[in-house]
Design an enzyme around this catalytic site. Sequence first.
Site, short mmCIF file in Angstrom:
data_model
loop_
_atom_site.label_atom_id
_atom_site.label_comp_id
_atom_site.label_asym_id
_atom_site.label_seq_id
_atom_site.Cartn_x
_atom_site.Cartn_y
_atom_site.Cartn_z
N SER A 16 -18.93 -14.05 85.09
CA SER A 16 -20.04 -13.49 85.85
C SER A 16 -20.25 -12.03 85.46
CB SER A 16 -19.76 -13.60 87.35
OG SER A 16 -18.57 -12.91 87.69
N GLU A 151 -21.55 -24.75 92.49
CA GLU A 151 -22.73 -24.32 93.26
C GLU A 151 -24.01 -24.35 92.44
OE1 GLU A 151 -19.99 -22.53 92.85
OE2 GLU A 151 -19.19 -21.79 94.75
N LYS A 191 -14.88 -18.92 70.82
CA LYS A 191 -14.57 -20.19 71.47
C LYS A 191 -15.11 -20.28 72.90
CE LYS A 191 -12.39 -22.73 69.52
NZ LYS A 191 -12.82 -23.77 68.56
N THR A 193 -17.79 -19.06 74.19
CA THR A 193 -19.22 -19.35 74.11
C THR A 193 -19.46 -20.78 73.66
OG1 THR A 193 -19.92 -17.06 73.76
CG2 THR A 193 -21.34 -18.79 72.85
N GLN A 194 -18.65 -21.25 72.70
CA GLN A 194 -18.79 -22.64 72.27
C GLN A 194 -18.60 -23.60 73.44
OE1 GLN A 194 -16.34 -23.60 68.80
NE2 GLN A 194 -16.42 -21.46 68.16
N LYS A 225 -21.39 -18.60 62.53
CA LYS A 225 -20.36 -19.51 63.06
C LYS A 225 -20.85 -20.15 64.36
CE LYS A 225 -15.51 -19.58 64.49
NZ LYS A 225 -14.27 -18.77 64.65
N CYS A 381 -33.77 6.67 105.36
CA CYS A 381 -33.60 5.70 106.44
C CYS A 381 -32.56 6.21 107.45
CB CYS A 381 -33.22 4.33 105.87
SG CYS A 381 -33.43 2.98 107.06
N GLY A 383 -30.35 8.12 106.81
CA GLY A 383 -30.23 9.54 106.48
C GLY A 383 -31.19 10.39 107.29
N GLU A 405 -27.83 3.09 118.48
CA GLU A 405 -26.97 2.24 117.66
C GLU A 405 -25.51 2.67 117.80
OE1 GLU A 405 -26.65 0.68 113.02
OE2 GLU A 405 -27.73 2.53 113.47
N HIS A 507 -37.62 3.60 102.38
CA HIS A 507 -36.72 3.54 101.22
C HIS A 507 -37.51 3.79 99.92
CE1 HIS A 507 -32.95 1.97 103.04
NE2 HIS A 507 -33.79 1.51 103.96
N GLU A 509 -36.49 4.58 97.08
CA GLU A 509 -35.78 4.11 95.88
C GLU A 509 -36.28 2.76 95.40
OE1 GLU A 509 -32.98 2.87 99.33
OE2 GLU A 509 -34.49 4.40 98.90
#
Length: 534
Positions: A16, A151, A191, A193-194, A225, A381, A383, A405, A507, A509
Amino acid sequence: MTQSTQYIFVTGGVVSSLGKGIASASIGTLLENRGLDVSMLKLDPYLNVDPGTMNPFQHGEVFVTDDGAETDLDLGHYERYIHARLGRLNTKTSGQIYLEVLEKERNGEYLGATVQVIPHITDAIKDTIRAAGKGHQILVCEVGGTVGDIESLPFIEAIRQMRQEEGSLNTIFVHVSYLPLIRAAGEIKTKPTQHSVKELLSLGVQPDLLLLRAEEPVTAEIKSKISQFCNLPVESIASCPDLQTVYEVPLVFSQEGVDQRILEAFNISAPSVDLSGWERVVQGFKSPTGVVQIGVVGKYVNPTESYKSVNEALIHAGIACGVKVNCRYIDSEEIEHQGSEPFQGLDGILVPGGFGERGTQGKIDAVQYAREHRIPFLGICLGLQIAVIEFARHQANLPKATSQEFDPQSDCQVIHFMPDQAGLTRKGGTMRLGTYPCSLQLGSLAHQIYGSQEIFERHRHRFEVNNAFRSQLENAGLQLSGLSPDGLLVEVVELSNHPFFIACQFHPEFLSKPLSPHPLFKAFVEASMIHEPS
């Protein structure tokens, strides 16, 4: 006659975190650059129905789209690379797929038939893919997870069926695989990847294009290869070595002929690619003229993917300003024990979004330090909420100021629940989400930065500035420079007696791109460049 959509399915093998999202986005930007209408889709194998409730430590940031969808961070990659504004149609989890199918079964839509993975789940996946691609020339669809994971099997089966139904001229399978470098042997091994390609073949999917991730550029000998063992022509195998910046990937893919190979497979003629903008971005990243030290104060600072879009937006701003932005991620809980030591040598301080009381005092201390030592400050936010609490406590004669909160019983909640959120107990999908307008005060710092009085930004929050305290805050010197069009919600606050002190409820960003940095981040970095650190 309406042109049918052509599909590019991107899978990953061996391990991953290969960068399938970056690879998919880079393919998208190359094809878009050549005049094609491109959209993107992320299929995620996890069973969560609501990505917005997932822990940032485990899964990275939650990205928010214009229409309020809370999604995997890969949609952030997509939007930074292509021009399309994505939404709910562009992301789907296994949990959402299964929930849809089970709700149909409960509603009797299957007329008592036995509900199975094939055809019911796979049909729902194909419906999702076609809905995301509708009206677009090209849909790049990233299949999350690693080939071989249990999955991912329904998704692999669904895209196999798509090839049968749409035809080979309308579907391309791109496989991103890893070539490990065994340092003791001094060579790259093919190997894994193969075996990864073999696993795909066992599921009925033959890759049309292989993107090889490795520490170093893949040689012609290794490509030859792999070509023999994976049943692919050499020209359908592309090298993607580790790079200084992910924004160089489109340039490397173009050099490797990835976009040309896709166009040929789809039998499409398109103008030549112009990557001058990306070349400028990469050059700016590699050749900065200075360095700026920014402290990012939060409670999800390890791993830093918890603030992925913030980090990228700072990089974009740094490139535009000709400097390298070094982010020093500061655990807000540590500030409570270390005092001002973590702030030494910083050119700017940023407090990003977040939830919960943990680490709150450290964030308040960070805002106070930035305000009193006149260090450029940007709050996002939570912040903004922290900045309002800090100002209320130390400047507006409200020493017990807090947020509902953090202290639901307090009688000095300068931040409180949105009026229409009171009493809700379910966390998923209960926030102010998506794009909303904001009106900026004429002549304010925010107005100068944006160059406009009306802006549109993305939100993800449950709490607002309490209007009962607005007059007291303003009288003490806090400028409420951005409001919702009806004037009821505070969107931006700033201090006029400070070199650069601004915070926003939204936000920014999420709208920053390497080719067009967000103006708030650019202004923040510019202010930090001229600050003299203590």
